[in-house]
Design an enzyme around this catalytic site. Structure first.
Site, PDB file in Angstrom:
ATOM      1  N   HIS A 172     100.740 107.531 -63.745  1.00 43.13           N
ATOM      2  CA  HIS A 172      99.791 108.440 -64.385  1.00 43.13           C
ATOM      3  C   HIS A 172      99.920 108.306 -65.897  1.00 43.13           C
ATOM      4  CE1 HIS A 172      98.154 112.854 -64.772  1.00 43.13           C
ATOM      5  NE2 HIS A 172      97.672 112.056 -65.694  1.00 43.13           N
ATOM      6  N   GLU A 178      95.547 107.905 -71.693  1.00 42.71           N
ATOM      7  CA  GLU A 178      96.999 108.059 -71.816  1.00 42.71           C
ATOM      8  C   GLU A 178      97.494 107.510 -73.147  1.00 42.71           C
ATOM      9  OE1 GLU A 178      99.078 109.767 -69.562  1.00 42.71           O
ATOM     10  OE2 GLU A 178      97.049 110.379 -69.000  1.00 42.71           O
ATOM     11  N   HIS A 223      99.006 110.397 -75.393  1.00 47.87           N
ATOM     12  CA  HIS A 223     100.469 110.384 -75.312  1.00 47.87           C
ATOM     13  C   HIS A 223     101.120 109.186 -76.006  1.00 47.87           C
ATOM     14  CE1 HIS A 223     100.043 113.662 -72.453  1.00 47.87           C
ATOM     15  NE2 HIS A 223      99.217 112.918 -71.716  1.00 47.87           N
TER      16      HIS A 223
END
Length: 272
Positions: A148, A195, A199
């Site tokens: 993920h 992502e 992040h």
């Protein structure tokens, strides 16, 4: 003359007597030896046959191999970058938003059980899956556990918004060729783009470095290829991954979380 005849008769009788004696003795020996021979024959015939005893063949029982096969994942991840839809992520559309000031104290690798995720998507959308999940949840896909994301974490966070997010702001879309390289572990171009922006940008200088680290951590793990309960999953992971033996893991629904310090050594995840 008579005397001579008598002597001859006597000699004849003696000879007959001797002949009769030896004849009877020979018969006796023959008769007495015959039963012994027959008994010997009978003994040989009646000897029990000892067939060799074979121990039952041991068939080893092999436990099912629940490890995810990387080759299956790679085969299922073939996708032509030319057919990518608009995969850019717009920061202002993110409901959590930006936090560029939060410190990076450790990292959390978030793994997702793809069949469980896809079941939820089908329950929610039926046959009209959103584009972002069509590739991952489409027919003939063999994804099991996937990445993920790899999330920089603030040790003092009390909410999701307290962790580092969108540290470099709203970034441009990444090259299609770069995203295509990592679809085998994160099956969705928009997932990869998001992502990185949310992040990866908070701890890595480039998307290439970020995705490479995700892949490195993912490939270092042995993963089951079937749905397990929380306790079963933790037990399986610790049994098959010695580096996780003493670590506190986390899980949520279809996701498993493994934490690493800033030197990329496994550490305990925080309970919340």
């Amino acid at each position: 003359m008579k005397k001579l005849t008598s002597i001859l008769s006597l000699i004849v009788l003696v000879i007959l007597a001797i002949w009769q004696y030896f004849t009877d003795t020979t018969k006796t020996k023959h008769q007495s030896s015959s039963p012994v021979i027959e008994q010997t024959k009978q003994t040989k015939v009646s000897e029990p046959k000892f067939e060799p005893k074979f121990e039952p063949k041991f068939e080893p029982k092999f436990e099912p191999q629940f490890e995810t096969k990387r080759t299956d994942i790679e085969k299922s991840a073939v996708k032509n970058p030319d057919v990518f839809a608009n995969y850019d992520v717009i920061m202002r559309n993110d409901h959590i938003g930006q936090n560029a000031k939060a410190p990076v104290d450790y990292y959390m690798l978030a793994l997702s059980w793809s069949p469980g995720f896809c079941d939820i998507q089908r329950e929610k959308y039926g046959d009209q899956l959103p584009y972002s999940s069509q590739y991952q949840c489409g027919n003939n896909r063999t994804f099991g556990w996937v990445v993920h994301g790899l999330w920089p974490q603030n040790a003092n966070a009390r909410a999701v918004s307290d962790h580092p997010r969108f540290c470099k702001g709203d970034l441009p879309a990444l090259p299609k060729g770069l995203l295509a390289q990592y679809l085998a572990i994160s099956p969705g171009e928009k997932l990869l783009q998001g992502e990185w922006e949310k992040h990866g940008s908070c701890a890595f200088d480039s998307a290439q470095q970020y995705f490479a680290k995700e892949q490195e951590l993912f490939n270092a793990l042995k993963l089951p290829n079937q749905k397990l309960s929380r306790d079963e999953l933790f037990g399986w992971m610790k049994q098959h991954n010695p580096q996780l033996k003493n670590a506190y893991l986390r899980a949520s629904r279809n996701e498993l979380f493994i934490c690493y310090d800033k030197k990329w050594q496994v550490m305990n995840c925080q309970s919340k």
